[in-house]
Scaffold this active site. Sequence first.
Site, mmCIF file in Angstrom:
data_model
loop_
_atom_site.group_PDB
_atom_site.id
_atom_site.type_symbol
_atom_site.label_atom_id
_atom_site.label_comp_id
_atom_site.label_asym_id
_atom_site.label_seq_id
_atom_site.Cartn_x
_atom_site.Cartn_y
_atom_site.Cartn_z
ATOM 1 N N HIS A 225 0.836 -1.213 0.000
ATOM 2 C CA HIS A 225 0.000 0.000 0.000
ATOM 3 C C HIS A 225 0.868 1.258 0.000
ATOM 4 C CE1 HIS A 225 -3.945 -1.972 0.619
ATOM 5 N NE2 HIS A 225 -3.253 -2.866 1.307
ATOM 6 N N ASP A 306 -0.772 -5.102 6.030
ATOM 7 C CA ASP A 306 -1.779 -5.920 5.355
ATOM 8 C C ASP A 306 -1.492 -6.015 3.861
ATOM 9 O OD1 ASP A 306 -2.400 -3.134 5.236
ATOM 10 O OD2 ASP A 306 -4.351 -3.639 4.381
ATOM 11 N N GLU A 307 -1.929 -7.094 3.278
ATOM 12 C CA GLU A 307 -1.972 -7.275 1.820
ATOM 13 C C GLU A 307 -0.643 -6.927 1.144
ATOM 14 O OE1 GLU A 307 -6.687 -6.490 0.952
ATOM 15 O OE2 GLU A 307 -5.408 -4.733 1.202
ATOM 16 N N ALA A 308 0.448 -7.327 1.775
ATOM 17 C CA ALA A 308 1.768 -7.069 1.191
ATOM 18 C C ALA A 308 2.118 -8.203 0.224
ATOM 19 C CB ALA A 308 2.818 -6.940 2.292
ATOM 20 N N LEU A 309 1.295 -8.334 -0.806
ATOM 21 C CA LEU A 309 1.424 -9.474 -1.720
ATOM 22 C C LEU A 309 2.633 -9.337 -2.627
ATOM 23 C CD1 LEU A 309 -2.360 -9.738 -2.717
ATOM 24 C CD2 LEU A 309 -1.175 -10.776 -0.775
#
Length: 505
Positions: A225, A306-309
Amino acid sequence: MPDLPLVPAPAAVTVVDAAPFRLDAATAVTGDAEAAALLRALLAERAGSPLLLDAAGGVASAVDLALAAGGAPESYRLTADAAGVRIEGADAAGLFYGVHTLVQLLVADDEGWLVPAVEIADAPRFTYRGVMLDVARHFHPVATVKAYIDRAAALKFNHLHLHLSDDQGWRLRIDSRPLLTEQGSRTAIGGEPGGFYTHDDYREIVAHAAANHMTVVPEIDMPGHTHAVTLAYPELSEEPVVTDEMREILRVYGGDEPVNGAPFQGLAVGFSSLRIHDEVTYAFLADVLGEVAALTPGPYLHVGGDEALGTPADDFAHFMARATAIVEGLGKTPITWHEAGAAAGLSPGTVGQYWGFRTPIDGMDDKTRAFVARGGQVILSPADAIYLDMKYAADAPLGLQWAGIVPARQAYEWDPASVVDGVSDAEILGVEAPLWAETLSTLADIDAMAFPRIGAAAEAAWSPPLGATSQRTWESFRERVGGLAALWTSRGIGFTRLPEIDWRG
């Protein structure tokens, strides 16, 4: 007789078989000056004209507001009968909440305004009762943030989590890194105008929150993000990792694929990452987090996770360990989203924020329990219950539905201690209702999505456990929250009249 329109439900409330208290030209308010000023303002707003006099000799009746030591923090007692109303708060916050309860009790009849005869003894279940406002996807000006503080504080929330950075924009001026707002704040989702808060803006928000007994929790989301960082400091960022799943999101919702150095205005997530093994990244963190901490009097600093893909698992763990250590070194308690529970080196005492589902999947519960094992606590924010940006109906004009359609009853019928096995009240710091702003660009949008479901989150945070009292049922809630329609209208809250609710007024 329907339940009194009290939200969140008090710990104990008894309707007394006695005449009500009537407010008229002879009514005065006595006691604590700050609480009295608040009560006058709220009652004038509710009634459309002033209701209470200053204390003076010879008044026939009074509302008395007093601090009374000895109760639990934030607790209060309220009694009302024909002779008057008395509110005793264990502290200033308790007195503040008692005043808001009194305003909810106010009833209009042909002769004016009255308060039913009642006895209330009230205290919160959890110490942390939060709302989150995403000001990164769409920027919301100071006036909107202050209005949301007013709305949330009236429902006994005491923390405001501000999501200050994301792929679409950086929203807080950092003097040591000025390009973050000079280059990274200009746009929002859909190409709408961006914006940012100066230090004075942020201090104004913090002060308004404090005046409403709320603590600001700033979030700088990392290491994912972070696309907005590439607009200002490209040397800190990896190239975007774009998957077929992200391309499908872009196809459905619009927007171009992310390119370093170009603003990102779409909804896809998980593609960005800071450079994990470059020391200039941690110099950047020290600058940014140090400045945010210095501006923030509250004890918490949220660093995302979060969501550190786009970040390999080992790199993610290394980054979160260093980021939480920096926060701890600044004298703050780190908060992260629950994914960071997988990071073995996380700073002990880090608070984990669970954003999974009411029934955990894919190891969400294991990651959450890891925070407790390291000496931390947990904030519950189940997305399919109290993510206030989820659509309440399939045809709702605003909101998303990746966590499903969330009608008011679903938002209400869950209990924090029943979500993650092994995480009960002792391990739960509190409850927070996030409001993500992908589709929300105005205060009217915020009101339409938050109200009335924010009341369900308020009860999960403040009230006794689901089913513990006669009021802590869906049937009671739909009556009680429906009874707030006139009050919310008088306060200018543009709530959605969901058909599930028994609206009165």
